[in-house]
Design a protein around this motif. Structure first.
Motif: not given
Length: 256
Positions: A82-107
């Motif tokens: 994620x670009x937030x206008x900072x000198x460094x790139x930000x990161x949004x992990x799956x567990x911080x974006x949704x309450x659902x359990x996500x199967x990363x191999x299928x989603x």
């Protein structure tokens, strides 16, 4: 001896002595012994025992707890870049974006957030190796990206002036232009209106605050500016009536 040598919102330069004693030194400062000094040209901010200096220019410097707007620039296996206008790139992990359990191999994570999407997030972590972690949990619009609207950028240090004391300035702009506005502490502002002309007017007002934030009487001038433009739009048949609103002036320009 515990003492603060500067006033809140005072303009300081690198090397200015800010305080001495058991204060916490935040962004834009450094400690030498029991004294705290400024490292940048900026405005002093005092929050309890925390003293920091908000730079007048330069990129946004992240701080844990800040609410920011960001743009998805890459979709990876288990997170989004994620670009937030900072000198460094930000990161949004799956567990911080949704309450659902996500199967990363299928989603396919692009079904949640895709490249180009605008999100509203909170800075969850920022460490010494410049890793910026975001979360969208508990934030407005948690269910997905912001749809439509336009993204405007202003100087991050001028965000408090755009918000105004108790939200006075931003609420004035919202109500008179009938737009939805979200302000990120990184200086990114999302504006969405049902009427294109009113959306453009809101953006013009935001950029006017960015240019004139250092001047006195800005809230009154902004009300006059918006009212005159709205009258012109009414004469052109773009809007049916000019909204009436009473707002108290905010000369301090500080967000509560």
């Amino acid at each position: 001896m515990k003492r603060i040598f500067v006033k809140p919102r005072e303009l300081v330069v690198p090397g200015t002595l800010l305080a001495q004693g058991p204060y916490k030194n935040g962004r834009g400062t450094f400690r030498e012994g029991n004294r705290i000094y400024s490292t940048v040209v900026g405005l002093v901010e005092v929050r309890g025992d925390l003293i920091r200096v908000i730079p007048l220019e330069g990129p946004y410097m992240p701080e844990v707890g800040d609410n920011v707007l960001g743009k998805i620039v890459d979709v990876r296996f288990s997170n989004w870049a994620v670009d937030i206008g900072a000198p460094y790139e930000a990161s949004l992990r799956v567990q911080d974006a949704t309450e659902e359990r996500i199967d990363l191999m299928k989603t396919d994570l692009r079904k949640i957030f895709d490249i180009g999407d605008i999100i509203y997030a909170k800075i969850k972590g920022y460490n010494e190796i410049n890793q910026i972690d975001l979360t969208t949990k508990g934030m407005p619009f948690h269910g997905g990206p912001l749809r439509g609207g336009q993204l405007v950028t202003i100087t991050p240090s001028k965000v408090p002036r755009l918000i105004g004391k108790g939200g006075s300035m931003i609420n004035l702009i919202k109500k008179l232009t009938n737009t939805r506005i979200i302000v990120g502490q990184n200086g990114w502002v999302w504006v969405s209106g049902r009427n294109d002309e009113l959306e453009k007017l809101a953006i013009e007002a935001i950029l006017k605050v960015d240019r004139e934030s250092h001047t006195r009487g800005l809230t009154d001038r902004m009300k006059e500016f918006l009212t005159e433009r709205l009258r012109a739009l009414k004469e052109e048949g773009v809007i049916d009536e000019v909204p009436q609103i009473e707002e108290k002036s905010d000369e301090k320009g500080e967000a509560e």
